[in-house]
Write an enzyme that holds these catalytic residues in place. Sequence first.
Site, short mmCIF file in Angstrom:
data_model
loop_
_atom_site.label_atom_id
_atom_site.label_comp_id
_atom_site.label_asym_id
_atom_site.label_seq_id
_atom_site.Cartn_x
_atom_site.Cartn_y
_atom_site.Cartn_z
N GLY A 281 6.89 37.39 32.26
CA GLY A 281 6.87 36.39 33.35
C GLY A 281 8.10 36.41 34.22
O GLY A 281 8.03 36.74 35.41
N CYS A 365 22.41 25.83 26.59
CA CYS A 365 21.98 24.44 26.58
C CYS A 365 20.83 24.22 27.55
O CYS A 365 20.64 25.00 28.49
CB CYS A 365 23.14 23.52 26.97
N ASP A 505 -7.49 30.92 16.62
CA ASP A 505 -8.35 29.79 17.00
C ASP A 505 -8.05 29.26 18.40
O ASP A 505 -8.85 28.52 18.97
CB ASP A 505 -8.20 28.67 15.97
N GLU A 514 6.30 37.95 20.39
CA GLU A 514 7.55 38.60 19.96
C GLU A 514 7.30 39.42 18.70
O GLU A 514 6.63 38.97 17.78
CB GLU A 514 8.61 37.53 19.71
N HIS A 544 16.57 40.20 24.25
CA HIS A 544 17.81 39.45 24.05
C HIS A 544 18.99 40.37 23.76
O HIS A 544 20.11 39.89 23.57
CB HIS A 544 17.64 38.42 22.93
#
Length: 608
Positions: A281, A365, A505, A514, A544
């Site tokens: 994205g 944060c 489901d 991931e 990352h």
Amino acid sequence: QLGVDTVPVLVGPVSYLLLSKPAKGVEKTFSLLSLLDKILEVISELKAAGASWIQLDEPTLVMDLDSHKLKAFTEAYSELESTLSGLNVLVETYFADIPAEAFKTLTSLKGVTAYGLDLVRGTKTLDLVKAEFPKGKYLFAGVVDGRNIWANDLSSSLSTLESLESNKLVVSTSCSLLHTAVDLVNETKLDDEIKSWLAFAAQKVVEVNALAKALAGKKDEVHFIYRLLFAAELICLNIFPFPQAAGLKGSEHRRATNVSARLDAQQKKLNLPILPTTTIGSFPQTVELRRVRREYKAKKISEEEYIKAIKEEIKKVVELQEELDIDVLVHGEPERNDMVEYFGEQLSGFAFTVNGWVQSYGSRCVKPPIIYGDVSRPKPMTVYWSSAAQSMTSRPMKGMLTGPVTILNWSFVRNDQPRFETCYQIALAIKDEVEDLEKAGINVIQIDEAALREGLPLRKSEQAFYLEWAVHSFRITNIGVQDTTQIHTHMCYSNFNDIIHSIIDMDADVITIENSRSDEKLLSVFREGVKYGAGIGPGVYDIHSPRIPSTEEIADRINKMLAVLEKNILWVNPDCGLKTRKYPEVKPALQAMVAAAKALRTQLASAK
């Protein structure tokens, strides 16, 4: 040295080990608890440094622990007893009710002076305390919520405390205050009425002190009356249930056609190759991009200038993906600050702080939105940008949305109604957006549920109900779309193996998830025989890390996936969004990803 009598706080030795994982290559039979003696030495050092109290957090005691693990607590604290001699030791638990057997273990630990219990989320714990709390020990009664930002109902909390007065009481918060923002004083732009309903960390300390004084016979009547008025105001807010959400419980909200038939219809429309490539994205948020958003918010540039700048950024991202020959594109999300905050700012029932920062992980944060009322969508939120991006390319462009469960779990949520009711309201708002995207010609829509696993209750007895309404909420968002509209979802950075059946489901057409960062543990669930018929894209590299993977490395990962998944359902994508990376890292990593997918397509075609 400063003359401040303080309490060092450590993760308790048993929880530290139970929440750890064996290093790669270590035998599966290795017992983490065998390391107990290695981590007890630090307590001796604190005692030598002059500590008179020490707090050991043992939150794993609220989980469903077997007798072997409970025995480890007894053994660890017996071994610690001589080290703890001369210290006042507080053992804290929090986040849920403590099971009866664990309560017995906790309250019989050697060398312990006090026990801290969460009486906000641990409502049944109160009965155990009244029946079995050991005489002569301190009870740190956690009656002020450390995990949410609503003001305390002081009268109710005082009543709870008074029912426990036979014990040596210390008034406390339910857990650490790191989960809340710091101080309401810093909020100069928050609506005054909403502000009057809140208590951040500094205000929670005031609440703790007010309750302690009231318990000692020094009640501040004005403070208590003010909070009583607040409680009455919240009750008035919830007299009339949200009509649409109230009627959702009786239906499963499943798309009428099964996923196999939907994938066939979508393939006819999208005409994608085997092993289609996509990204999750977001693309890098550059300094220049952040400046544009900041200046627009501060009204230093016009709306026209802002739109022009964002469109130029989208065009750059689209052209880069086309150059790399990625199959399903994204617009890069340059207009978005945060995947939850961006949507909350456009939904009714949300409020936002200026300085309400809360630690997410490490030094990162976030500012969680505050859900204070009924949630609805006044107007389309993403259609303009997605349509603009689709007009720049003939390739499929994904519409990008954050799912209702993730918005809920990453917000401060009103506590005057069940969480699932608020989640259903958000789901209906996202449903409206999904249908508007479809009408605008967006044929692939991704509804991210990054925090689905994160909201799973700690106690197994509560998990089935959570998963039922969480999965139901996701299905509500896309119940109205055509078979030819492909619904993706994305999940990251959690252990998904134990909830794989709930993920299935959800009935998404494609899930990207991931995989690389967790050393491909996700694949083990498919090796163990779980059948998955929808599209799936386990991440082929860890975003990352700044390290750029090679084509060979990615191809090796895809081959491991092909060993347990059918080639016609497998997608190739990174672990997560690219927001935190830089373009000199992103471009070569995506080049390697696309090259690996193409090489394997050729191999599969020749093998056929």
